[in-house]
Design a protein around this motif. Structure first.
Motif, PDB file in Angstrom:
ATOM      1  N   ALA A   1      -1.962   7.167  -3.929  1.00 28.49           N
ATOM      2  CA  ALA A   1      -1.176   6.787  -2.747  1.00 28.49           C
ATOM      3  C   ALA A   1      -2.117   6.450  -1.586  1.00 28.49           C
ATOM      4  O   ALA A   1      -1.864   5.519  -0.809  1.00 28.49           O
ATOM      5  CB  ALA A   1      -0.231   7.920  -2.371  1.00 28.49           C
TER       6      ALA A   1
ATOM      7  N   SER B   1      -3.447   3.072  -2.073  1.00 30.38           N
ATOM      8  CA  SER B   1      -2.377   2.117  -1.738  1.00 30.38           C
ATOM      9  C   SER B   1      -2.308   1.900  -0.223  1.00 30.38           C
ATOM     10  O   SER B   1      -2.160   0.771   0.249  1.00 30.38           O
ATOM     11  CB  SER B   1      -1.050   2.647  -2.280  1.00 30.38           C
ATOM     12  OG  SER B   1      -0.013   1.833  -1.852  1.00 30.38           O
TER      13      SER B   1
ATOM     14  N   ASP C   1      -0.647  -1.645  -3.020  1.00 31.98           N
ATOM     15  CA  ASP C   1      -0.142  -1.097  -4.285  1.00 31.98           C
ATOM     16  C   ASP C   1      -0.853  -1.644  -5.511  1.00 31.98           C
ATOM     17  O   ASP C   1      -1.093  -0.926  -6.472  1.00 31.98           O
ATOM     18  CB  ASP C   1       1.351  -1.461  -4.443  1.00 31.98           C
ATOM     19  CG  ASP C   1       2.194  -0.551  -3.587  1.00 31.98           C
ATOM     20  OD1 ASP C   1       1.651   0.406  -3.027  1.00 31.98           O
ATOM     21  OD2 ASP C   1       3.406  -0.829  -3.486  1.00 31.98           O
ATOM     22  N   GLU C   2      -1.141  -2.925  -5.475  1.00 32.34           N
ATOM     23  CA  GLU C   2      -1.743  -3.567  -6.647  1.00 32.34           C
ATOM     24  C   GLU C   2      -3.082  -2.908  -6.990  1.00 32.34           C
ATOM     25  O   GLU C   2      -3.326  -2.515  -8.136  1.00 32.34           O
ATOM     26  CB  GLU C   2      -1.917  -5.068  -6.327  1.00 32.34           C
ATOM     27  CG  GLU C   2      -2.543  -5.901  -7.408  1.00 32.34           C
ATOM     28  CD  GLU C   2      -1.623  -6.080  -8.623  1.00 32.34           C
ATOM     29  OE1 GLU C   2      -0.404  -5.834  -8.507  1.00 32.34           O
ATOM     30  OE2 GLU C   2      -2.155  -6.424  -9.691  1.00 32.34           O
TER      31      GLU C   2
ATOM     32  N   SER D   1      -2.641   0.686  -8.200  1.00 34.18           N
ATOM     33  CA  SER D   1      -2.156   0.873  -9.569  1.00 34.18           C
ATOM     34  C   SER D   1      -3.205   0.473 -10.599  1.00 34.18           C
ATOM     35  O   SER D   1      -3.109   0.842 -11.759  1.00 34.18           O
ATOM     36  CB  SER D   1      -0.845   0.129  -9.798  1.00 34.18           C
ATOM     37  OG  SER D   1      -1.089  -1.245  -9.786  1.00 34.18           O
TER      38      SER D   1
END
Ligand code: PEP
Length: 257
Positions: free
Chosen positions: A191, A194, A199-200, A203
């Motif tokens: 998190a 992120s 986010d990309e 992840s």
């Protein structure tokens, strides 16, 4: 969900002569020869890098250093720059808790090292983790979030980054964190990435657990959704044991795909 290739990295710390390191690297390379689906990295001391690079040249095993200078070259006696590792390594550990505790490395210096590593085309394995005191105070998540943010200050090469969550109290003690404790912090690390990079990247970034991992306890860590592998100290010094860890990771990776 993004599928991330698991990573098992061995930190040999200040162990092995060049000959011992060569033998260990050969043993690991031959033991991992038939294993797929896991990225394996060995991190010998500087004096063992050339032998390890040679011993693993015809294998899928990568070689990493345990530290670098943030400076490119010059009057820094005893230091090794990222450029000096060209052709020898693809990865480098930065911010290991022993560097932080024993050599006073600050988040700011660690961030500079991560940036220098990436600028030279290396993948930094950036280590973070709380002390026992911090864990007992109930502040582990906040502490690690802050340490991560500061240790990645100015860092932008997200595709190259690996993060290792290594609670100080679990390193070399035989007392690993529980998979649930590791998952909780590693989810917070993801998190945190992120929040910094989006986010990309969060992840895709591999985030490892480190602290008293062995071939018997690795499985439940690998089963957790945010844990992508392990940074292994003591157990990486015995080829059979280290290969055993890779075997478990490879089996679970194959089952998950
Ligand atoms: C380490 O040195 O990064 C480490 C995790 O050590 P150990 O596996 O021995 O706890």
């Amino acid at each position: 969900m993004t599928r991330r290739t698991p990573v098992i990295a061995g930190n040999w710390k200040m162990n092995t002569t060049p000959d011992e390191g060569k033998e260990l690297a050969i043993g690991i390379a031959s033991g991992c020869d038939q294993l797929d689906g896991v990225e394996v990295i060995v991190c010998p001391p500087f004096t063992g890098l050339a032998a390890a690079a040679e011993a693993t040249a015809n294998s899928a095993i990568s070689v990493g250093a345990q530290n670098i200078s943030s400076e490119p070259s010059g009057a820094f006696t005893g230091e090794i720059s990222a450029a000096m590792l060209e052709g020898l390594v693809t990865h480098v550990i930065v911010g290991h808790s022993e560097r932080r505790a024993l050599y006073g490395e600050t988040d700011e210096q660690i961030a500079a090292k991560a940036v220098a590593a990436a600028a030279a085309g290396l993948s930094p394995i950036v280590c973070v983790g709380e002390s026992l005191e911090v864990r007992q105070s109930g502040q582990a998540i906040e502490f690690v979030e802050n340490q991560l943010r500061e240790s990645l200050s100015g860092y932008t090469a997200w595709n190259q980054l690996i993060v290792a969550y290594e609670p100080v109290w679990a390193i070399g003690t035989g007392e690993a964190a529980t998979p649930q404790q590791a998952q909780e912090i590693i989810a917070a690390i993801r998190a945190g990435i992120s929040g910094i990079a989006g986010d990309e990247h969060a992840s895709r970034t591999r985030v490892l657990y480190g602290g008293s991992v062995n071939s018997t306890n690795i499985g439940p860590f690998m089963d957790r959704p945010d844990i992508d592998g392990a940074l292994v100290g003591g157990a990486s010094l015995k080829s059979d044991e280290f290969v055993g860890i890779v075997e478990v990771a490879a089996r679970l990776s194959a089952e998950a795909s």
